[in-house]
Design a protein around this motif. Structure first.
Motif, mmCIF file in Angstrom:
data_model
loop_
_atom_site.group_PDB
_atom_site.id
_atom_site.type_symbol
_atom_site.label_atom_id
_atom_site.label_comp_id
_atom_site.label_asym_id
_atom_site.label_seq_id
_atom_site.Cartn_x
_atom_site.Cartn_y
_atom_site.Cartn_z
ATOM 1 N N ARG A 45 34.276 37.384 37.893
ATOM 2 C CA ARG A 45 34.861 37.124 39.216
ATOM 3 C C ARG A 45 36.386 37.144 39.133
ATOM 4 O O ARG A 45 37.058 37.602 40.065
ATOM 5 C CB ARG A 45 34.359 35.786 39.761
ATOM 6 C CG ARG A 45 34.714 35.560 41.235
ATOM 7 C CD ARG A 45 33.973 34.370 41.803
ATOM 8 N NE ARG A 45 32.530 34.594 41.800
ATOM 9 C CZ ARG A 45 31.626 33.648 42.010
ATOM 10 N NH1 ARG A 45 32.014 32.398 42.254
ATOM 11 N NH2 ARG A 45 30.329 33.926 41.990
ATOM 12 N N ARG A 49 38.675 39.014 41.877
ATOM 13 C CA ARG A 49 39.299 38.213 42.926
ATOM 14 C C ARG A 49 40.556 37.503 42.423
ATOM 15 O O ARG A 49 40.483 36.686 41.495
ATOM 16 C CB ARG A 49 38.297 37.191 43.466
ATOM 17 C CG ARG A 49 37.136 37.851 44.206
ATOM 18 C CD ARG A 49 36.284 36.826 44.919
ATOM 19 N NE ARG A 49 35.263 37.466 45.742
ATOM 20 C CZ ARG A 49 35.441 37.876 46.987
ATOM 21 N NH1 ARG A 49 36.620 37.722 47.566
ATOM 22 N NH2 ARG A 49 34.458 38.442 47.667
ATOM 23 N N GLU A 51 42.242 35.003 43.526
ATOM 24 C CA GLU A 51 42.249 33.545 43.594
ATOM 25 C C GLU A 51 41.528 32.898 42.411
ATOM 26 O O GLU A 51 41.637 31.686 42.185
ATOM 27 C CB GLU A 51 41.626 33.061 44.908
ATOM 28 C CG GLU A 51 40.164 33.407 45.099
ATOM 29 C CD GLU A 51 39.934 34.743 45.779
ATOM 30 O OE1 GLU A 51 38.870 34.928 46.390
ATOM 31 O OE2 GLU A 51 40.834 35.613 45.689
ATOM 32 N N GLN A 127 42.090 43.781 39.244
ATOM 33 C CA GLN A 127 42.029 43.481 40.678
ATOM 34 C C GLN A 127 42.690 44.577 41.504
ATOM 35 O O GLN A 127 42.146 45.003 42.532
ATOM 36 C CB GLN A 127 42.696 42.127 40.942
ATOM 37 C CG GLN A 127 41.980 40.943 40.314
ATOM 38 C CD GLN A 127 42.879 39.736 40.134
ATOM 39 O OE1 GLN A 127 44.024 39.728 40.607
ATOM 40 N NE2 GLN A 127 42.392 38.719 39.454
ATOM 41 N N GLU A 151 29.892 41.359 42.707
ATOM 42 C CA GLU A 151 31.246 40.865 42.927
ATOM 43 C C GLU A 151 32.134 41.956 43.530
ATOM 44 O O GLU A 151 32.909 41.702 44.462
ATOM 45 C CB GLU A 151 31.852 40.368 41.610
ATOM 46 C CG GLU A 151 31.220 39.105 41.049
ATOM 47 C CD GLU A 151 31.608 37.848 41.801
ATOM 48 O OE1 GLU A 151 32.452 37.923 42.721
ATOM 49 O OE2 GLU A 151 31.051 36.775 41.486
ATOM 50 N N ALA A 155 33.848 41.975 47.317
ATOM 51 C CA ALA A 155 35.307 42.032 47.418
ATOM 52 C C ALA A 155 35.773 43.297 48.117
ATOM 53 O O ALA A 155 36.838 43.308 48.749
ATOM 54 C CB ALA A 155 35.928 41.943 46.026
#
Length: 368
Positions: A45, A49, A51, A127, A151, A155
């Motif tokens: 993840r 992502r 964050e 990313q 994932e 996204a």
């Protein structure tokens, strides 16, 4: 009271668990090339992502109360002098040494560099690449390939995502046809193209990929979730190639001792104790090795304990997240096919937090 010097080589799940178990009764030194613990379960993840970029990194500084953590590269184990030799030239004496160097995982679930900052930069690169890609190819239909595909799809809802798997069904390594069907149904319902019986290899031109039948596919980006490699090259280079099996794993006996020596142990993904390379198996090996190490160090006393034997894991509970809000859980059933539980159980157990609060507590930090 401390009963001897124990050097644990490798600060992954098994190494951290073992070092913590022995901290109160031995003088523990944990050696790792990374300056922080890498919570690999959260890495897929984090590679998708932003964050989540810093989530997988937990400092070692609260792990041990009596022992110490050394950041460094181990070159070899000097069994004659009973010392662990670092690249800096430092030699760390031991009464027991434990090999817990784990395995190397494909991108993006890999720790690049030695610092958290270097690894965060690597995650940021993945990313950006995923954000810019029109077509992402994931090769490998095991738990990691399915999780990564989910994932990426969540996204990038507008991108094309393809999962190519060489086997006849997804998750076939689990032995559960129901699990494979459930994963396939979720992926196809979310517009992930799944290609089964499709062995892929890089094509002759950049950005192209070929299957076993010669069919060519173009993709902007690819990830290969096709297995891991044990981190044991250093053992071979250091003169202990005879400790390894043909796949490169450390050969251990039933008490998890390696190299035919009573003072050398191996635990976790690096050992050949079990073919099932999952975190629960690594933690179980660490617990058993801790008992056997204490038994060995106290063997001259009147309270001597016999070593326990490890029973290889053939089936274990498995949770495969489909992003943070869905997933499935496989629970082994004696004498039958594993039960497959749905999203609620999977979200509560793993998918939402990826077990990050649990691992933070293990290393002495608050859950959040």
């Amino acid at each position: 009271m401390s009963d001897g010097d124990v050097v644990v080589i490798g600060g992954g799940y098994a190494g951290v668990r073992l070092a913590k178990k022995l901290d109160a009764t031995t003088r523990v030194t944990l050696v790792d090339r990374k300056e922080v613990f890498f919570h690999r379960i959260a890495a897929l993840r984090a590679g998708v992502r932003p964050e989540w970029s810093v989530t997988p990194f937990i400092p070692y500084d609260r792990l041990l109360s009596g022992g110490r953590v050394v950041v460094g590269k181990v070159l070899r184990i000097d069994t004659d002098a009973r010392q662990v030799v670092l690249a800096t030239g430092e030699r760390i004496p031991y009464d027991v040494v434990v090999i817990a160097t784990g395995a190397d995982y494909p991108e993006p679930a890999r720790f690049n560099g030695t610092t958290a900052e270097e690894a965060v930069k690597a995650f940021a690169g993945h990313q950006r690449a995923i954000a810019d890609a029109g077509h992402v190819l994931v090769v490998g239909g095991g738990p990691s390939g399915v999780e990564l595909s989910a994932e990426i799809r969540l996204a990038r809802p507008g991108a094309r995502v393809t999962l190519a798997h060489s086997g006849p069904s997804l998750l076939h390594g689990t032995g559960s046809e129901r699990a494979g069907r459930k994963a396939l149904a979720w992926l196809e319902a979310h517009d992930v193209e799944v290609r089964l019986d499709s062995f892929m290899s890089p094509g002759f031109e950049f950005g192209t990929y070929r299957d076993a039948y010669g069919n060519v596919m173009e993709a902007d980006l690819s990830y290969w979730a096709t297995g891991t490699t044990p981190n044991t090259l250093w053992l071979r280079l250091g003169g202990h190639g005879d400790w390894l099996n043909p796949s490169g794993h450390v050969k251990v006996d039933r008490a998890l001792r390696a190299g035919g020596r009573p003072d050398v142990f191996a635990v976790g993904d690096v050992s050949d104790a079990t073919q099932v390379k999952v975190t629960p198996a690594a933690l179980a090996q660490a617990d058993l090795a801790a008992h056997n190490i204490r038994s060995y160090l106290q063997s001259s006393g009147r309270h001597r304990k016999e070593p326990r034997h490890y029973k290889p894991v053939h089936r274990t509970p498995l949770i495969v997240p489909f992003g943070g809000a869905d997933g499935m859980t496989l629970l082994p059933v004696p004498g039958g096919e594993s039960a497959v539980l749905g999203g609620r159980t999977s979200v509560l157990a793993k998918a939402k937090t990826l077990m990050t609060p649990y691992m933070r507590r293990q290393l002495g930090y608050a859950a959040s």
